[in-house]
Design a protein around this motif. Structure first.
Motif, PDB file in Angstrom:
ATOM      1  N   PHE A 108       1.456  32.092  14.362  1.00 23.95           N
ATOM      2  CA  PHE A 108       2.647  31.983  13.525  1.00 23.95           C
ATOM      3  C   PHE A 108       3.065  33.373  13.067  1.00 23.95           C
ATOM      4  O   PHE A 108       2.306  34.355  13.163  1.00 23.95           O
ATOM      5  N   PHE A 109       4.291  33.448  12.576  1.00 18.84           N
ATOM      6  CA  PHE A 109       4.824  34.687  12.027  1.00 18.84           C
ATOM      7  C   PHE A 109       4.994  34.516  10.524  1.00 18.84           C
ATOM      8  O   PHE A 109       5.435  33.470  10.045  1.00 18.84           O
ATOM      9  N   TYR A 110       4.624  35.539   9.800  1.00 23.61           N
ATOM     10  CA  TYR A 110       4.972  35.616   8.379  1.00 23.61           C
ATOM     11  C   TYR A 110       5.956  36.777   8.243  1.00 23.61           C
ATOM     12  O   TYR A 110       5.599  37.934   8.462  1.00 23.61           O
ATOM     13  N   LEU A 111       7.206  36.460   7.947  1.00 25.30           N
ATOM     14  CA  LEU A 111       8.274  37.459   7.983  1.00 25.30           C
ATOM     15  C   LEU A 111       9.007  37.521   6.655  1.00 25.30           C
ATOM     16  O   LEU A 111       9.246  36.498   6.008  1.00 25.30           O
ATOM     17  N   ASN A 112       9.341  38.723   6.268  1.00 23.54           N
ATOM     18  CA  ASN A 112      10.250  38.952   5.148  1.00 23.54           C
ATOM     19  C   ASN A 112      11.536  39.517   5.744  1.00 23.54           C
ATOM     20  O   ASN A 112      11.543  40.608   6.312  1.00 23.54           O
ATOM     21  N   LEU A 113      12.615  38.763   5.647  1.00 25.15           N
ATOM     22  CA  LEU A 113      13.864  39.190   6.269  1.00 25.15           C
ATOM     23  C   LEU A 113      14.332  40.538   5.739  1.00 25.15           C
ATOM     24  O   LEU A 113      15.004  41.296   6.459  1.00 25.15           O
ATOM     25  N   TRP A 114      13.976  40.839   4.493  1.00 30.10           N
ATOM     26  CA  TRP A 114      14.449  42.090   3.908  1.00 30.10           C
ATOM     27  C   TRP A 114      13.602  43.286   4.314  1.00 30.10           C
ATOM     28  O   TRP A 114      13.753  44.379   3.784  1.00 30.10           O
TER      29      TRP A 114
ATOM     30  N   SER B 223      25.720  55.918   9.359  1.00 30.75           N
ATOM     31  CA  SER B 223      24.284  55.668   9.283  1.00 30.75           C
ATOM     32  C   SER B 223      23.983  54.752   8.102  1.00 30.75           C
ATOM     33  O   SER B 223      24.567  54.892   7.023  1.00 30.75           O
ATOM     34  N   ILE B 224      23.055  53.826   8.314  1.00 29.51           N
ATOM     35  CA  ILE B 224      22.735  52.804   7.316  1.00 29.51           C
ATOM     36  C   ILE B 224      21.227  52.730   7.176  1.00 29.51           C
ATOM     37  O   ILE B 224      20.505  52.589   8.170  1.00 29.51           O
ATOM     38  N   ARG B 225      20.755  52.799   5.947  1.00 33.20           N
ATOM     39  CA  ARG B 225      19.320  52.747   5.676  1.00 33.20           C
ATOM     40  C   ARG B 225      19.043  51.586   4.725  1.00 33.20           C
ATOM     41  O   ARG B 225      19.695  51.443   3.687  1.00 33.20           O
ATOM     42  N   GLY B 226      18.072  50.773   5.074  1.00 31.69           N
ATOM     43  CA  GLY B 226      17.739  49.610   4.263  1.00 31.69           C
ATOM     44  C   GLY B 226      17.723  48.383   5.142  1.00 31.69           C
ATOM     45  O   GLY B 226      17.172  48.399   6.243  1.00 31.69           O
ATOM     46  N   SER B 227      18.344  47.302   4.676  1.00 36.86           N
ATOM     47  CA  SER B 227      18.354  46.062   5.450  1.00 36.86           C
ATOM     48  C   SER B 227      19.732  45.425   5.418  1.00 36.86           C
ATOM     49  O   SER B 227      20.402  45.413   4.383  1.00 36.86           O
ATOM     50  N   ILE B 228      20.118  44.899   6.580  1.00 35.05           N
ATOM     51  CA  ILE B 228      21.348  44.123   6.711  1.00 35.05           C
ATOM     52  C   ILE B 228      20.966  42.747   7.232  1.00 35.05           C
ATOM     53  O   ILE B 228      20.296  42.629   8.260  1.00 35.05           O
ATOM     54  N   LEU B 229      21.387  41.702   6.529  1.00 34.28           N
ATOM     55  CA  LEU B 229      21.258  40.333   7.025  1.00 34.28           C
ATOM     56  C   LEU B 229      22.668  39.808   7.243  1.00 34.28           C
ATOM     57  O   LEU B 229      23.464  39.746   6.308  1.00 34.28           O
ATOM     58  N   SER B 230      22.973  39.428   8.467  1.00 36.24           N
ATOM     59  CA  SER B 230      24.324  38.963   8.764  1.00 36.24           C
ATOM     60  C   SER B 230      24.295  37.972   9.920  1.00 36.24           C
ATOM     61  O   SER B 230      23.339  37.929  10.692  1.00 36.24           O
ATOM     62  N   ASN B 231      25.361  37.192  10.010  1.00 38.33           N
ATOM     63  CA  ASN B 231      25.511  36.315  11.170  1.00 38.33           C
ATOM     64  C   ASN B 231      25.766  37.131  12.424  1.00 38.33           C
ATOM     65  O   ASN B 231      25.324  36.780  13.521  1.00 38.33           O
ATOM     66  N   GLN B 232      26.507  38.219  12.250  1.00 38.52           N
ATOM     67  CA  GLN B 232      26.900  39.018  13.400  1.00 38.52           C
ATOM     68  C   GLN B 232      27.115  40.462  12.953  1.00 38.52           C
ATOM     69  O   GLN B 232      27.496  40.727  11.815  1.00 38.52           O
ATOM     70  N   MET B 233      26.818  41.391  13.849  1.00 38.96           N
ATOM     71  CA  MET B 233      27.124  42.802  13.620  1.00 38.96           C
ATOM     72  C   MET B 233      28.085  43.269  14.701  1.00 38.96           C
ATOM     73  O   MET B 233      27.888  42.958  15.875  1.00 38.96           O
TER      74      MET B 233
ATOM     75  N   LEU C 262      11.637  49.039   0.646  1.00 34.27           N
ATOM     76  CA  LEU C 262      12.672  48.257  -0.027  1.00 34.27           C
ATOM     77  C   LEU C 262      12.168  46.918  -0.562  1.00 34.27           C
ATOM     78  O   LEU C 262      12.492  46.545  -1.700  1.00 34.27           O
ATOM     79  N   PRO C 263      11.378  46.137   0.198  1.00 35.31           N
ATOM     80  CA  PRO C 263      10.935  44.849  -0.349  1.00 35.31           C
ATOM     81  C   PRO C 263      10.128  44.963  -1.642  1.00 35.31           C
ATOM     82  O   PRO C 263      10.051  44.001  -2.403  1.00 35.31           O
ATOM     83  N   SER C 264       9.549  46.129  -1.914  1.00 30.22           N
ATOM     84  CA  SER C 264       8.742  46.286  -3.133  1.00 30.22           C
ATOM     85  C   SER C 264       9.606  46.481  -4.374  1.00 30.22           C
ATOM     86  O   SER C 264       9.113  46.355  -5.493  1.00 30.22           O
ATOM     87  N   TYR C 265      10.896  46.796  -4.216  1.00 29.79           N
ATOM     88  CA  TYR C 265      11.787  46.888  -5.380  1.00 29.79           C
ATOM     89  C   TYR C 265      13.151  46.278  -5.061  1.00 29.79           C
ATOM     90  O   TYR C 265      14.194  46.776  -5.473  1.00 29.79           O
TER      91      TYR C 265
END
Length: 511
Positions: free
Chosen positions: A129-135, A462-472, A487-490
């Motif tokens: 299994f996978f344990y994932l954090n999307l961020w 340039s983009i640093r961090g996380s992007i969650l989207s349906n489409q890019m 990033l997930p820590s704060y």
């Protein structure tokens, strides 16, 4: 022959016949007894075997049930920092011993549960299994082709650094690079062409792809895999109830006697926010505080960059002090404090300054018209499209790329932007080709969620961090997508899927 002799002859003949019949009858009886005995013995054997098989099957079933119970227990309580493996689970069916193996950097694990029934029967089940954090990743994973440009991917001379998930074809070509990984390509094809590069000899990229892989120049591909068991992940969906919850949270935080703080004092002072504003719900922008419009239908536009608002005290960030200012500047005793939402227009000739903490709700579009640096940790929820005409990143007096990134991490400053619509990033210029890529001063830094499409219509972005989207959608070359492992820590509040990681099943087997 007289009559008596004839009668004696017949009697004698009958006696001999009866004697012969007696022998046949005895043989018949004995034969029947043998058959009956054989049938009885056979039936007994079959019954014994059936009973044994039933008992064995029941024992194995119990062992299987307890093994599955062990897996269920482990999965329901799993966390990557969990200890206590292997562990034993006792049930009325028997006991299960569960062991855990970390399969590497992609968040993939393997659980093995050996069940022992009360009769000693054993069964073993295995769950990957996978344990994932999307961020922790950049994610474009809902549409059938969720990463688009002229070639089903990023345009030339672009770079992807860190975990990346895409549903649909990904073409790595024309000086593109995919580094660090893991890389997930779901329901589609991964291809490499021309001078495109995946991984490097000293740092292989772990690739999961359940479609075709086509590498024109294998010498440019440094991977482990590809593995077929790609997790099936969908974007956390925003609902109207979610938006109402964010709106309520923003209203409550406007009058919660808390102020944002760059240094987080142990005892925050009394609330000064309501004295700086005409409205007590200054973190809520809408027609009314009691209702909001349907998803993507808000009509109240918030534009940052058309004037200052809010209040802040003098702030010492990196050995240099930002002077107090705003509508009602805080007294010197309130240094390093600011309203949960405040803005300094034209802080410098190049940059504006945003102060943010907690949740801000806008029942309509959000427009950021200038280049903005931010101080604090918070999220802006917009019930409409988001347009970022300028750059957006953590505050730093220094323009040195490494310093810009380090200050944000050290202070745990992160800005989240959330919309049920689309985000357009029009700022550009930081992608100057500096290597290593992580040493760039990024145009955008933070956590971005779009239930629609993320548009990057400019080159050199340039983009640093996380992007969650349906489409890019990327229209020009030289785009960098680089994750921030810290990033997930704060992570700011009020981000969809921001309450931690989740498990998604992979391969299951029974040994």
């Amino acid at each position: 022959m007289d009559k008596d002799s004839s009668i004696r002859g017949r009697r004698l003949a009958l006696r001999h016949a009866f004697a012969a019949d007696d022998g046949v009858a005895m043989i018949t009886v004995l034969g029947v007894m043998v058959v009956v005995t054989a049938l009885a013995i056979g039936s007994f054997v079959l019954a014994s075997q059936a009973l044994h098989e039933a008992s064995r099957a029941e024992g194995e079933t119990r062992a299987f049930r307890v093994a599955c119970a062990g897996l269920d227990t482990a999965l329901s309580t799993f966390h990557p920092d969990a200890t206590g493996y292997p562990f034993t689970l006792a049930t009325t069916d028997g006991t299960a011993t569960v062991t855990l193996t970390d399969l590497g950097e992609a968040g993939e694990y393997e659980l093995v549960s050996e069940g022992v029934g009360v009769d000693g029967s054993t069964e073993t089940v295995v769950q990957r299994f996978f344990y994932l954090n999307l961020w922790e990743m950049n994610f474009a994973g809902t549409g059938s082709q969720s990463l688009t440009s002229g070639s089903s991917g990023l345009n030339g001379s672009s770079n992807i650094y860190g975990p990346f998930y895409v549903r649909g074809n990904l073409a790595v070509e024309a000086n593109m690079s995919v580094m660090e990984g893991p890389l997930f390509v779901k329901d589609a094809k991964l291809s490499q062409r021309a001078s495109g590069v995946i991984g490097e000899s000293g740092q292989l990229v772990k690739v999961y792809c359940d479609g075709v892989t086509d590498f024109q120049k294998p010498e440019n591909v440094f991977i482990t895999g590809p593995f077929l068991n790609v997790p099936d992940i969908t974007l956390p969906k925003l609902t109207l109830d979610d938006m109402r919850g964010y709106a309520t949270k923003a209203q409550a935080e406007s009058v919660d006697d808390k102020m944002g703080s760059a240094l987080s004092p142990a005892e925050p002072p009394a609330n000064l926010e309501t004295t700086s504003w005409s409205s007590a719900v200054y973190k809520y922008y809408g027609e009314a505080t009691s209702t909001i419009r349907p998803l993507e239908s808000g009509i109240t536009t918030l534009t940052l960059g058309t004037g200052s608002f809010g209040s802040w005290g003098s702030i010492d960030t990196t050995g240099q002090v930002i002077p107090a200012g705003g509508v009602t500047p805080y007294p010197i005793s309130y240094s390093n404090l600011h309203d949960d939402f405040a803005y300094w227009d034209e802080f410098t000739s190049e940059w504006d300054l945003l102060f943010i903490s907690g949740t801000v709700f806008v029942d309509g579009p959000l427009v950021v018209s200038d280049d903005v640096m931010y101080i604090g940790n918070g999220t802006i929820i917009a019930n409409g499209p988001v347009t970022l005409n300028g750059r957006l990143r953590p505050f730093s007096y220094s323009t040195a790329a490494v310093t810009v990134n380090k200050v944000g991490e050290d202070k745990k400053w992160a800005l989240g932007i959330v919309t049920p619509g689309s985000i357009t990033m029009k700022g550009k210029g930081s992608n100057s080709g500096t290597t290593p890529i992580r040493d760039n001063a990024f145009d955008y830094s933070g956590a971005f969620y779009a239930d629609g499409t993320l548009y990057v219509p400019q080159p050199l972005t340039s983009i640093r961090g996380s992007i969650l989207s349906n489409q890019m959608e990327f229209s020009f070359p030289n785009t960098d997508l680089v994750t921030n492992p810290l990033l997930p820590s704060y992570l700011p509040d009020s981000l969809p899927g921001g309450d931690g990681g989740f498990t998604t099943p992979g391969l299951w087997s029974r040994r």
